[in-house]
Enzyme design. Sequence first.
Site, PDB file in Angstrom:
ATOM      1  N   ASN A 168      -3.421   6.640   8.806  1.00 17.05           N
ATOM      2  CA  ASN A 168      -4.030   7.727   9.022  1.00 17.05           C
ATOM      3  C   ASN A 168      -3.888   8.801   9.415  1.00 17.05           C
ATOM      4  O   ASN A 168      -3.963   9.536   9.525  1.00 17.05           O
ATOM      5  CB  ASN A 168      -5.722   6.950   8.798  1.00 17.05           C
ATOM      6  CG  ASN A 168      -5.831   6.522  10.014  1.00 17.05           C
ATOM      7  OD1 ASN A 168      -5.603   5.411  10.287  1.00 17.05           O
ATOM      8  ND2 ASN A 168      -7.021   6.272  10.078  1.00 17.05           N
ATOM      9  N   LYS A 191       6.308  -1.288  13.796  1.00 17.32           N
ATOM     10  CA  LYS A 191       6.049  -1.152  12.117  1.00 17.32           C
ATOM     11  C   LYS A 191       5.542  -0.411  12.272  1.00 17.32           C
ATOM     12  O   LYS A 191       3.971  -0.749  11.299  1.00 17.32           O
ATOM     13  CB  LYS A 191       5.677  -2.869  11.187  1.00 17.32           C
ATOM     14  CG  LYS A 191       6.618  -2.348  10.072  1.00 17.32           C
ATOM     15  CD  LYS A 191       5.914  -3.308   9.199  1.00 17.32           C
ATOM     16  CE  LYS A 191       4.306  -3.415   8.976  1.00 17.32           C
ATOM     17  NZ  LYS A 191       4.376  -2.165   8.020  1.00 17.32           N
ATOM     18  N   GLY A 243      -5.328  -1.163  11.842  1.00 17.87           N
ATOM     19  CA  GLY A 243      -5.364  -1.373  10.294  1.00 17.87           C
ATOM     20  C   GLY A 243      -7.010  -2.296   9.699  1.00 17.87           C
ATOM     21  O   GLY A 243      -7.682  -2.306  10.195  1.00 17.87           O
ATOM     22  N   SER A 244      -6.661  -2.911   8.118  1.00 16.21           N
ATOM     23  CA  SER A 244      -7.854  -3.408   7.805  1.00 16.21           C
ATOM     24  C   SER A 244      -8.548  -4.882   8.458  1.00 16.21           C
ATOM     25  O   SER A 244      -7.547  -5.860   8.791  1.00 16.21           O
ATOM     26  CB  SER A 244      -7.661  -3.750   6.279  1.00 16.21           C
ATOM     27  OG  SER A 244      -6.926  -4.314   5.975  1.00 16.21           O
ATOM     28  N   VAL A 245      -9.795  -5.038   8.321  1.00 19.78           N
ATOM     29  CA  VAL A 245     -10.242  -6.628   8.519  1.00 19.78           C
ATOM     30  C   VAL A 245      -9.619  -7.778   8.175  1.00 19.78           C
ATOM     31  O   VAL A 245      -8.923  -8.409   8.283  1.00 19.78           O
ATOM     32  CB  VAL A 245     -11.853  -6.596   9.019  1.00 19.78           C
ATOM     33  CG1 VAL A 245     -12.112  -8.064   8.841  1.00 19.78           C
ATOM     34  CG2 VAL A 245     -12.704  -5.384   9.116  1.00 19.78           C
ATOM     35  N   PRO A 246      -9.585  -7.207   7.142  1.00 23.69           N
ATOM     36  CA  PRO A 246      -8.711  -9.030   6.278  1.00 23.69           C
ATOM     37  C   PRO A 246      -7.124  -9.190   7.041  1.00 23.69           C
ATOM     38  O   PRO A 246      -6.719  -9.425   6.766  1.00 23.69           O
ATOM     39  CB  PRO A 246      -8.985  -8.711   4.588  1.00 23.69           C
ATOM     40  CG  PRO A 246      -9.459  -7.576   4.518  1.00 23.69           C
ATOM     41  CD  PRO A 246      -9.600  -6.717   5.598  1.00 23.69           C
ATOM     42  N   THR A 247      -6.501  -8.056   6.691  1.00 22.58           N
ATOM     43  CA  THR A 247      -5.576  -8.130   7.892  1.00 22.58           C
ATOM     44  C   THR A 247      -5.097  -8.088   8.934  1.00 22.58           C
ATOM     45  O   THR A 247      -4.492  -9.257   8.870  1.00 22.58           O
ATOM     46  CB  THR A 247      -3.741  -6.830   7.341  1.00 22.58           C
ATOM     47  OG1 THR A 247      -4.490  -6.399   6.272  1.00 22.58           O
ATOM     48  CG2 THR A 247      -2.789  -7.057   7.538  1.00 22.58           C
ATOM     49  N   GLU A 265      -7.332  -3.457  15.741  1.00 18.70           N
ATOM     50  CA  GLU A 265      -7.780  -2.084  16.361  1.00 18.70           C
ATOM     51  C   GLU A 265      -8.402  -2.244  15.125  1.00 18.70           C
ATOM     52  O   GLU A 265      -7.876  -1.650  13.899  1.00 18.70           O
ATOM     53  CB  GLU A 265      -7.217  -1.002  16.478  1.00 18.70           C
ATOM     54  CG  GLU A 265      -6.920  -0.669  18.179  1.00 18.70           C
ATOM     55  CD  GLU A 265      -8.509  -0.533  19.093  1.00 18.70           C
ATOM     56  OE1 GLU A 265      -9.164  -0.247  18.412  1.00 18.70           O
ATOM     57  OE2 GLU A 265      -8.832  -0.691  20.475  1.00 18.70           O
ATOM     58  N   CYS A 299     -11.056   5.960  10.747  1.00 18.68           N
ATOM     59  CA  CYS A 299     -11.937   4.487  11.145  1.00 18.68           C
ATOM     60  C   CYS A 299     -13.424   4.745  11.662  1.00 18.68           C
ATOM     61  O   CYS A 299     -14.407   3.368  11.924  1.00 18.68           O
ATOM     62  CB  CYS A 299     -10.832   3.365  12.446  1.00 18.68           C
ATOM     63  SG  CYS A 299     -10.256   4.255  13.752  1.00 18.68           S
ATOM     64  N   GLU A 401     -17.306  -0.477   4.293  1.00 17.70           N
ATOM     65  CA  GLU A 401     -16.198   1.062   4.553  1.00 17.70           C
ATOM     66  C   GLU A 401     -14.579   1.584   2.540  1.00 17.70           C
ATOM     67  O   GLU A 401     -14.385   1.033   2.386  1.00 17.70           O
ATOM     68  CB  GLU A 401     -14.810   0.189   5.529  1.00 17.70           C
ATOM     69  CG  GLU A 401     -14.135   1.658   6.234  1.00 17.70           C
ATOM     70  CD  GLU A 401     -13.031   1.333   7.009  1.00 17.70           C
ATOM     71  OE1 GLU A 401     -12.419   0.015   6.817  1.00 17.70           O
ATOM     72  OE2 GLU A 401     -12.548   1.661   8.242  1.00 17.70           O
TER      73      GLU A 401
HETATM   74  P1  NAD Z   1      -3.950  -2.673   5.766  1.00 13.14           P
HETATM   75  O1  NAD Z   1      -5.091  -3.244   6.376  1.00 13.14           O
HETATM   76  O2  NAD Z   1      -3.249  -2.710   5.296  1.00 13.14           O
HETATM   77  O3  NAD Z   1      -2.478  -2.005   6.740  1.00 13.14           O
HETATM   78  C1  NAD Z   1      -1.832  -1.665   7.906  1.00 13.14           C
HETATM   79  C2  NAD Z   1      -0.644  -2.258   8.491  1.00 13.14           C
HETATM   80  O4  NAD Z   1      -0.910  -4.464   8.427  1.00 13.14           O
HETATM   81  C3  NAD Z   1       0.533  -1.545   7.527  1.00 13.14           C
HETATM   82  O5  NAD Z   1       1.437  -1.124   8.335  1.00 13.14           O
HETATM   83  C4  NAD Z   1       0.761  -2.636   6.430  1.00 13.14           C
HETATM   84  O6  NAD Z   1       2.274  -3.406   6.208  1.00 13.14           O
HETATM   85  C5  NAD Z   1       0.571  -4.313   7.541  1.00 13.14           C
HETATM   86  N1  NAD Z   1      -0.112  -5.562   7.136  1.00 13.14           N
HETATM   87  C6  NAD Z   1      -0.573  -5.249   5.907  1.00 13.14           C
HETATM   88  N2  NAD Z   1       0.310  -6.943   5.547  1.00 13.14           N
HETATM   89  C7  NAD Z   1      -0.192  -7.986   6.828  1.00 13.14           C
HETATM   90  C8  NAD Z   1       0.428  -8.609   6.966  1.00 13.14           C
HETATM   91  N3  NAD Z   1       0.661 -10.091   6.166  1.00 13.14           N
HETATM   92  N4  NAD Z   1       0.728  -9.362   8.513  1.00 13.14           N
HETATM   93  C9  NAD Z   1       1.136  -8.269   9.016  1.00 13.14           C
HETATM   94  N5  NAD Z   1       1.310  -6.911   8.609  1.00 13.14           N
HETATM   95  C10 NAD Z   1       0.751  -6.448   7.378  1.00 13.14           C
HETATM   96  O7  NAD Z   1      -4.306  -1.090   6.696  1.00 13.14           O
HETATM   97  P2  NAD Z   1      -4.440   0.539   5.929  1.00 13.14           P
HETATM   98  O8  NAD Z   1      -4.956   0.514   4.586  1.00 13.14           O
HETATM   99  O9  NAD Z   1      -3.350   0.773   6.417  1.00 13.14           O
HETATM  100  O10 NAD Z   1      -4.919   0.823   7.401  1.00 13.14           O
HETATM  101  C11 NAD Z   1      -6.920   0.874   6.475  1.00 13.14           C
HETATM  102  C12 NAD Z   1      -8.053   0.654   8.005  1.00 13.14           C
HETATM  103  O11 NAD Z   1      -7.374   0.791   9.359  1.00 13.14           O
HETATM  104  C13 NAD Z   1      -9.108   1.009   7.763  1.00 13.14           C
HETATM  105  O12 NAD Z   1      -9.944  -0.300   7.623  1.00 13.14           O
HETATM  106  C14 NAD Z   1      -9.510   1.505   9.172  1.00 13.14           C
HETATM  107  O13 NAD Z   1     -10.899   1.583   9.721  1.00 13.14           O
HETATM  108  C15 NAD Z   1      -8.721   0.660   9.783  1.00 13.14           C
HETATM  109  N6  NAD Z   1      -8.089   1.568  10.862  1.00 13.14           N
HETATM  110  C16 NAD Z   1      -8.524   1.645  11.955  1.00 13.14           C
HETATM  111  C17 NAD Z   1      -8.688   2.173  13.203  1.00 13.14           C
HETATM  112  C18 NAD Z   1      -8.611   1.653  14.880  1.00 13.14           C
HETATM  113  O14 NAD Z   1      -8.653   1.720  15.507  1.00 13.14           O
HETATM  114  N7  NAD Z   1     -10.227   0.680  14.975  1.00 13.14           N
HETATM  115  C19 NAD Z   1      -7.547   2.997  13.595  1.00 13.14           C
HETATM  116  C20 NAD Z   1      -6.942   4.366  12.041  1.00 13.14           C
HETATM  117  C21 NAD Z   1      -7.024   3.084  11.374  1.00 13.14           C
END
Ligand code: NAD
Length: 508
Positions: A168, A191, A243-247, A265, A299, A401
């Site tokens: 984002n 990455k 990224g997301s909580v599950p990742t 984050e 986020c 979310e």
């Molecule tokens: P995502 O978790 O799907 O992916 C994030 C990154 O993780 C990508 O680069 C992806 O390729 C990588 N990834 C996926 N599986 C992995 C693994 N097993 N090991 C290591 N890396 C892996 O998230 P997204 O859809 O790209 O982003 C959206 C999410 O990010 C939302 O939940 C948003 O709230 C969050 N976000 C948080 C902040 C913050 O500062 N708190 C800022 C921006 C986005």
Amino acid sequence: MTCEMASGRILSRGLTRMVAAPWNYVAGKRCDPCDASHNMKVVEPASGQLLCEVPVSGQKEVAHAVAAAKEVFPCWSKLSCRERGRKLLEASRIIRENLEDISKLEVRDTGKPIWEARVDIESCADALEYYGGVAGAIVGQHVPLSGGSFAMVQRQPLGVIGGIGAWNFPLQTCVWKVAPALACGNTFVYKPSQFTPVTAVTLGEVFKEAGVPDGVYNVIQGEGETGAFLCSHPDVAKLSFTGSVPTGVKVMATGAQGIKAVTLELGGKSPLIIFEDADMKNAIKATLMANFLSQGQVCSNGTRVFVQKSIFKEFVKQLVDATNKLKIGNPFAEDTTVGATIHEDHAKKVLGYISTAKEEGATLLCGGERIMLEGELSGGYYLSPAVLVDCKDDMTVVKEEVFGSIASILEFDTEEEAIQRANKTDFGLAGAVFTKDIQRGHRVANSIEAGTVWINTYNLYPTELPFGGYKHSGVGRENGMAVIDFFTQTRTVYVEMGDVDCGPLYQE
Ligand code: NAD
């Protein structure tokens, strides 16, 4: 590899070329991973057309990038903080000089409106400037002890940092990690998200022109598997993930295997509480900022908008009027306020939340539809920002979310009720309160369980201020001086000035 100061004229070589080849960036140059198992097809959100194909890196490419970062670490970490800071200041200057071109690249990658991309890229220059400026202040401590003895608490870098980002705010996410990490003397392998691979490579070329030694900052491209390889690499000392909580859970688990420090984050479902004495116009402006910036893909967005009963009707009327004035269109047009959703699957997911909300009893007052643009943009996923009322705290759209332009407006009676409902979530990234009553403003801000709380504004993040989440929204902090603790470790050196005192253990 030596710690020679690199120089180049990246930006004069033409930024548009970068869209065509956002490959890995390792040891100061772009490299095409020859053993890539497959290519990622990157789609331009604005048009839905192919933007570029990027080879996916495997274990070998990750190892190559980590080795480059490891090799240059001894000389980069031994530069004085001020010498490193000077390089970051120069990188900041180069970004400002090329703000328009880099912003355009970010628009092509993300589909966000150009005015927003300019704000994002400026914030990257700000972060480099801030950490370039404070680098010289990253120092340890001298601690006097009894009998003239003393200790030095040295502040040391960690080594090679592995960073992983979301799509984002592609460059901002990257720079918020890289600028403080480099200022502290670490080296970096980043990455980017597979959906937005372009500008992280641009940053490599900016650093080269700024004189940052080759290998200090590297980029590897790929999907989740590539990220997992980076997280498990034994020479990566720390993981910094957005990224997301599950990742995030997976990243933390992988980090635990190698006893690596981890900063996370993650997502949010933040409350925005508007009291009856709030300035109505400012509350409306903040609700737009808290829900519809970057197509709602932020986020910290305040997607649970709690509005006090006595002003509820008037607030909703003014919000719907303001939402209907947003201009959905070509992200490159100066008057566009809403651009394209990142990709088709995500757009469908957002629309799915609207359908579920209606099934669960919410009323859609405006938006929530795909808007078809003409010509080249007909393949883009443009969604009209949605306002929902008749919402309940246990509805799916209010609990989860969404990461899209949906504002759920909830009615409340009392301050206690608003606070209690605001905190009824596993997330804790941000929140806000709107009121003219200064005591109530502070009282409510102090009660919101979140890493950032705004009083009478929303979604502002100057680099000087720490940012990060409570509860499931994250671990650790970015920005401000707080981040320095997360990119360094301390070594305590005790200096004995007298004789060793070991009690009765030693007999003459
Ligand atoms: P995502 O978790 O799907 O992916 C994030 C990154 O993780 C990508 O680069 C992806 O390729 C990588 N990834 C996926 N599986 C992995 C693994 N097993 N090991 C290591 N890396 C892996 O998230 P997204 O859809 O790209 O982003 C959206 C999410 O990010 C939302 O939940 C948003 O709230 C969050 N976000 C948080 C902040 C913050 O500062 N708190 C800022 C921006 C986005």
